[in-house]
Design an enzyme around this catalytic site. Sequence first.
Site, PDB file in Angstrom:
ATOM      1  N   ARG A   1       0.836  -1.205   0.000  1.00  0.00           N
ATOM      2  CA  ARG A   1       0.000   0.000   0.000  1.00  0.00           C
ATOM      3  C   ARG A   1       0.867   1.249   0.000  1.00  0.00           C
ATOM      4  NH1 ARG A   1      -1.938   0.781   4.306  1.00  0.00           N
ATOM      5  NH2 ARG A   1      -1.433  -1.089   5.499  1.00  0.00           N
TER       6      ARG A   1
ATOM      7  N   LYS B   1      -9.960  -2.285   0.856  1.00  0.00           N
ATOM      8  CA  LYS B   1      -9.734  -1.144   1.749  1.00  0.00           C
ATOM      9  C   LYS B   1     -10.469   0.107   1.271  1.00  0.00           C
ATOM     10  CE  LYS B   1      -6.765  -3.734   3.909  1.00  0.00           C
ATOM     11  NZ  LYS B   1      -6.866  -4.175   5.284  1.00  0.00           N
TER      12      LYS B   1
ATOM     13  N   ASP C   1     -10.100  -9.832   7.956  1.00  0.00           N
ATOM     14  CA  ASP C   1      -9.543  -8.480   7.732  1.00  0.00           C
ATOM     15  C   ASP C   1     -10.540  -7.347   7.973  1.00  0.00           C
ATOM     16  OD1 ASP C   1      -7.057  -7.121   6.898  1.00  0.00           O
ATOM     17  OD2 ASP C   1      -8.209  -6.439   5.167  1.00  0.00           O
TER      18      ASP C   1
ATOM     19  N   CYS D   1      -0.194  -7.701  11.613  1.00  0.00           N
ATOM     20  CA  CYS D   1      -0.048  -7.861  13.060  1.00  0.00           C
ATOM     21  C   CYS D   1      -0.868  -9.031  13.596  1.00  0.00           C
ATOM     22  CB  CYS D   1      -0.422  -6.576  13.776  1.00  0.00           C
ATOM     23  SG  CYS D   1       0.781  -5.261  13.481  1.00  0.00           S
ATOM     24  N   GLY D   2      -1.315  -9.933  12.722  1.00  0.00           N
ATOM     25  CA  GLY D   2      -1.840 -11.193  13.227  1.00  0.00           C
ATOM     26  C   GLY D   2      -3.334 -11.441  13.122  1.00  0.00           C
TER      27      GLY D   2
ATOM     28  N   THR E   1      -5.172 -12.521  10.337  1.00  0.00           N
ATOM     29  CA  THR E   1      -5.431 -13.770   9.626  1.00  0.00           C
ATOM     30  C   THR E   1      -5.063 -14.955  10.512  1.00  0.00           C
ATOM     31  OG1 THR E   1      -5.020 -12.682   7.520  1.00  0.00           O
ATOM     32  CG2 THR E   1      -4.907 -15.086   7.529  1.00  0.00           C
TER      33      THR E   1
ATOM     34  N   ARG F   1       1.605  -4.278  17.621  1.00  0.00           N
ATOM     35  CA  ARG F   1       2.944  -4.841  17.786  1.00  0.00           C
ATOM     36  C   ARG F   1       3.715  -3.898  18.678  1.00  0.00           C
ATOM     37  NH1 ARG F   1       5.713  -8.440  14.021  1.00  0.00           N
ATOM     38  NH2 ARG F   1       3.930  -9.013  12.747  1.00  0.00           N
TER      39      ARG F   1
ATOM     40  N   SER G   1      -2.091  -3.726  10.013  1.00  0.00           N
ATOM     41  CA  SER G   1      -1.673  -4.611   8.937  1.00  0.00           C
ATOM     42  C   SER G   1      -0.461  -5.450   9.349  1.00  0.00           C
ATOM     43  CB  SER G   1      -1.307  -3.786   7.702  1.00  0.00           C
ATOM     44  OG  SER G   1      -2.406  -3.009   7.318  1.00  0.00           O
TER      45      SER G   1
ATOM     46  N   ARG H   1       1.876 -12.156  -0.793  1.00  0.00           N
ATOM     47  CA  ARG H   1       0.510 -12.472  -0.362  1.00  0.00           C
ATOM     48  C   ARG H   1      -0.056 -13.659  -1.129  1.00  0.00           C
ATOM     49  NH1 ARG H   1      -2.127  -8.870   3.648  1.00  0.00           N
ATOM     50  NH2 ARG H   1      -0.459  -7.393   4.074  1.00  0.00           N
TER      51      ARG H   1
ATOM     52  N   HIS I   1     -11.391  -2.514  10.565  1.00  0.00           N
ATOM     53  CA  HIS I   1     -10.277  -3.377  10.134  1.00  0.00           C
ATOM     54  C   HIS I   1     -10.152  -4.519  11.132  1.00  0.00           C
ATOM     55  CE1 HIS I   1      -5.710  -3.498   8.899  1.00  0.00           C
ATOM     56  NE2 HIS I   1      -6.415  -4.350   8.199  1.00  0.00           N
TER      57      HIS I   1
ATOM     58  N   TYR J   1      -1.382  -3.480  -7.304  1.00  0.00           N
ATOM     59  CA  TYR J   1      -1.138  -4.300  -6.122  1.00  0.00           C
ATOM     60  C   TYR J   1      -2.248  -4.207  -5.079  1.00  0.00           C
ATOM     61  CZ  TYR J   1       1.244  -6.842  -2.546  1.00  0.00           C
ATOM     62  OH  TYR J   1       1.564  -7.800  -1.634  1.00  0.00           O
TER      63      TYR J   1
ATOM     64  N   ASP K   1      -1.321 -20.662  20.873  1.00  0.00           N
ATOM     65  CA  ASP K   1      -1.393 -20.395  22.315  1.00  0.00           C
ATOM     66  C   ASP K   1      -2.172 -19.122  22.639  1.00  0.00           C
ATOM     67  OD1 ASP K   1      -0.027 -22.648  23.511  1.00  0.00           O
ATOM     68  OD2 ASP K   1       1.723 -21.956  22.393  1.00  0.00           O
ATOM     69  N   ASN K   2      -2.451 -18.300  21.632  1.00  0.00           N
ATOM     70  CA  ASN K   2      -3.290 -17.128  21.885  1.00  0.00           C
ATOM     71  C   ASN K   2      -4.697 -17.535  22.338  1.00  0.00           C
ATOM     72  OD1 ASN K   2      -1.183 -15.418  21.196  1.00  0.00           O
ATOM     73  ND2 ASN K   2      -1.789 -15.317  19.030  1.00  0.00           N
TER      74      ASN K   2
HETATM   75  P1  GTP Z   1      -3.027  -7.788   6.993  1.00  0.00           P
HETATM   76  O1  GTP Z   1      -3.511  -8.797   6.012  1.00  0.00           O
HETATM   77  O2  GTP Z   1      -1.892  -6.968   6.480  1.00  0.00           O
HETATM   78  O3  GTP Z   1      -4.118  -6.915   7.521  1.00  0.00           O
HETATM   79  O4  GTP Z   1      -2.308  -8.616   8.193  1.00  0.00           O
HETATM   80  P2  GTP Z   1      -2.853  -9.516   9.408  1.00  0.00           P
HETATM   81  O5  GTP Z   1      -3.200  -8.636  10.560  1.00  0.00           O
HETATM   82  O6  GTP Z   1      -3.882 -10.463   8.932  1.00  0.00           O
HETATM   83  O7  GTP Z   1      -1.519 -10.313   9.856  1.00  0.00           O
HETATM   84  P3  GTP Z   1      -1.134 -11.863   9.704  1.00  0.00           P
HETATM   85  O8  GTP Z   1      -2.018 -12.766  10.510  1.00  0.00           O
HETATM   86  O9  GTP Z   1      -1.013 -12.183   8.262  1.00  0.00           O
HETATM   87  O10 GTP Z   1       0.314 -11.899  10.395  1.00  0.00           O
HETATM   88  C1  GTP Z   1       1.390 -11.113   9.935  1.00  0.00           C
HETATM   89  C2  GTP Z   1       2.694 -11.645  10.451  1.00  0.00           C
HETATM   90  O11 GTP Z   1       2.685 -11.718  11.877  1.00  0.00           O
HETATM   91  C3  GTP Z   1       3.015 -13.043   9.943  1.00  0.00           C
HETATM   92  O12 GTP Z   1       4.367 -13.101   9.554  1.00  0.00           O
HETATM   93  C4  GTP Z   1       2.761 -13.932  11.130  1.00  0.00           C
HETATM   94  O13 GTP Z   1       3.569 -15.071  11.109  1.00  0.00           O
HETATM   95  C5  GTP Z   1       3.045 -13.011  12.322  1.00  0.00           C
HETATM   96  N1  GTP Z   1       2.201 -13.348  13.499  1.00  0.00           N
HETATM   97  C6  GTP Z   1       0.861 -13.564  13.496  1.00  0.00           C
HETATM   98  N2  GTP Z   1       0.410 -13.917  14.723  1.00  0.00           N
HETATM   99  C7  GTP Z   1       1.491 -13.927  15.540  1.00  0.00           C
HETATM  100  C8  GTP Z   1       1.681 -14.213  16.925  1.00  0.00           C
HETATM  101  O14 GTP Z   1       0.754 -14.531  17.688  1.00  0.00           O
HETATM  102  N3  GTP Z   1       2.958 -14.108  17.413  1.00  0.00           N
HETATM  103  C9  GTP Z   1       4.005 -13.750  16.609  1.00  0.00           C
HETATM  104  N4  GTP Z   1       5.209 -13.669  17.158  1.00  0.00           N
HETATM  105  N5  GTP Z   1       3.861 -13.484  15.290  1.00  0.00           N
HETATM  106  C10 GTP Z   1       2.632 -13.569  14.762  1.00  0.00           C
HETATM  107  C1  SPV Z   2      -3.423  -4.527   4.852  1.00  0.00           C
HETATM  108  O1  SPV Z   2      -2.399  -3.916   4.525  1.00  0.00           O
HETATM  109  O2  SPV Z   2      -4.033  -4.290   5.929  1.00  0.00           O
HETATM  110  C2  SPV Z   2      -3.949  -5.584   3.969  1.00  0.00           C
HETATM  111  C3  SPV Z   2      -3.344  -5.759   2.638  1.00  0.00           C
HETATM  112  O3  SPV Z   2      -4.897  -6.255   4.342  1.00  0.00           O
HETATM  113  S1  SPV Z   2      -3.968  -4.647   1.449  1.00  0.00           S
HETATM  114  O4  SPV Z   2      -5.208  -5.170   0.914  1.00  0.00           O
HETATM  115  O5  SPV Z   2      -2.972  -4.518   0.366  1.00  0.00           O
HETATM  116  O6  SPV Z   2      -4.225  -3.360   2.072  1.00  0.00           O
HETATM  117 MN    MN Z   3      -5.543  -5.651   6.508  1.00  0.00          MN
END
Ligand code: GTP
Ligand code: SPV
Ligand code: MN
Length: 580
Positions: free
Chosen positions: A70, A207, A276, A251-252, A254, A396, A249, A365, A227, A198, A491-492
Amino acid sequence: MSTTNEALRKWVQDTAALTKPDRIHWCDGSDAEYNALIQLMLGRGDLIELNSRTYPNCYLHRSDPTDVARVEHLTFVCTPEKAEAGPNNNWMSPDEAHQQMDSLFDGCMRGRTMYVIPYCMGPLDSPYARCGVEISDSAYVTVNMKLMTRMGKAALQRIEREGKFARGLHSTGDLDPDRRFIMHFPQELLIQSFGSGYGGNALLGKKCHALRLASWQASREGWLAEHMLILELESPAGERHYIAAAFPSACGKTNLAMLIPPESQAGWKVRTLGDDIAWLHLDANGQLRAINPESGYFGVVPGTNPKTNRNAFDMIQRDPIFTNVAVNAANEPWWEDKDKQEPVTDWRGRPWVKTNGAAAHPNSRFTVAARQNPSYSPLADDPAGVPISAIIFGGRRRELAPLVYQARDWRHGVLVGASVASETTAAAIGAVGVTRRDPMAMKPFCGYNFGDYWRHWLSFEQRSQQLPKIFHVNWFRQDKNGKFLWPGFGDNLRVLRWIVDRCAGRVGARETPIGFLPNAGDIDLKGLDIAPEIMESLLSVDPTSWQTEMRDIASYFGEFGAALPAELVAERQRVERALG
Ligand code: GTP
Ligand code: SPV
Ligand code: MN
């Protein structure tokens, strides 16, 4: 094909007159159409077929190396008044933005096909769903929209029935970063995006529509566009809770939405409704209900492996489109922390050399239909959505924020959400690891002034007696050596269990100035090898650091001037006083 909707017919005609495509293709959303577009892109080299035995029906797309995330600095909210967009957005006047975009779009589709992509955000029969039409000159965008949204004939029929739809005009242009803009015109329910192919820059349902335009619409219509992931947590006794969680984004979200309980937590189940975005409405009884406007995931690839997220790992074994991953000797997709193998080709298609850094782009992605998720909840298709028990905010934070705490009440919860800060990630162009304020994880996505947005959040207090409880989590506390203190991922679940126990009034808590924290022993650590002193530090609150934090929040809030709600100011002062 065309449409009986006069406004849509005319917009398509006017857009074609401006952009001058060779052909116009009205998308019906069929599998045949999807397959034909895949073949077209394979022929052009826009897609690469991966190992069809181990990764059937999987394709790799390499985006332009300058177009991999983005672009917040090129994203604008174009409202008549600058104050409507707020200090949280880049602003341009609608007249100036229209002029600039019209000149970029002029003739930009010569030699190309213009795809007309009708889509519905949310279940097709849901009163909470909203439709849109994206016009794009990208076949890649078209196939991604098929995976991510309810795209095609049925969406067009709903548009023809209802009459109302958001418009999104997109062209990849020449991918010149100096001629790249993502413009939003909330009052016109219009998006114009030029110069990027992208993710969120180009898949305009995500978004641009479901967050920036929808958040603005929601503030006028009394709902929330956030979000947030949505998950179902089921206890061994069959008790079900629905949780929405907002993390910035990468930060976990998914990962949490697809959580697999560790072995020691037998009988617990997590099912995914969304990963998301959540649209939240109060129903007639004052219950907050959530739908996921999307029907597919655009997920972060690096870090995905059977240990961190087996569901995601299995889900992308067939049918996804990968963007910017590396490839191994067996022509399989490869990314950092996938396995012990070595790639042969990096995300740019160059032979891989160790010294070149990451082989897969850190923001590489997968795009995949939600139904492929082994933990998919069929309730994601329920037009009424699901009742939310808890809202979680998080980010984070290497330091400061404890593993989990609960806000005292809704108003305090809004402060907790508005105070979210997080280290920046590769999901957006720019420096990574810099702590910044990211209220409600919506900094890049709120389509209007945060001051007005917080006022809107606060207004729910007057509208319902049974709002969800609000929590904050931090999976990312580190020790001095940069090692994560909390194991995270599966473990979360242990933290989610404390959260639903609090919602159900089954467990006590320790009251501190920042909110309620778990009493020692109330988070189930069975089967987990974690030292008691680490657990203690994960659940500690250092008043001095928190005072600094509160002053930092005060100076951030100061940017919003008169738009900042008085209740939020008072709430922040209350917490600061309580810290002593
Ligand atoms: P967007 O799609 O950008 O909105 O991201 P998201 O919030 O869905 O994040 P996603 O779950 O894809 O995690 C992003 C990164 O954080 C990945 O590399 C994961 O491996 C890492 N991650 C996710 N959950 C945890 C966790 O509980 N602990 C740690 N240490 N890393 C994590
Ligand atoms: C984010 O950045 O929070 C995403 C990826 O979910 S994008 O759709 O490119 O914004
Ligand atoms: Mn997102």
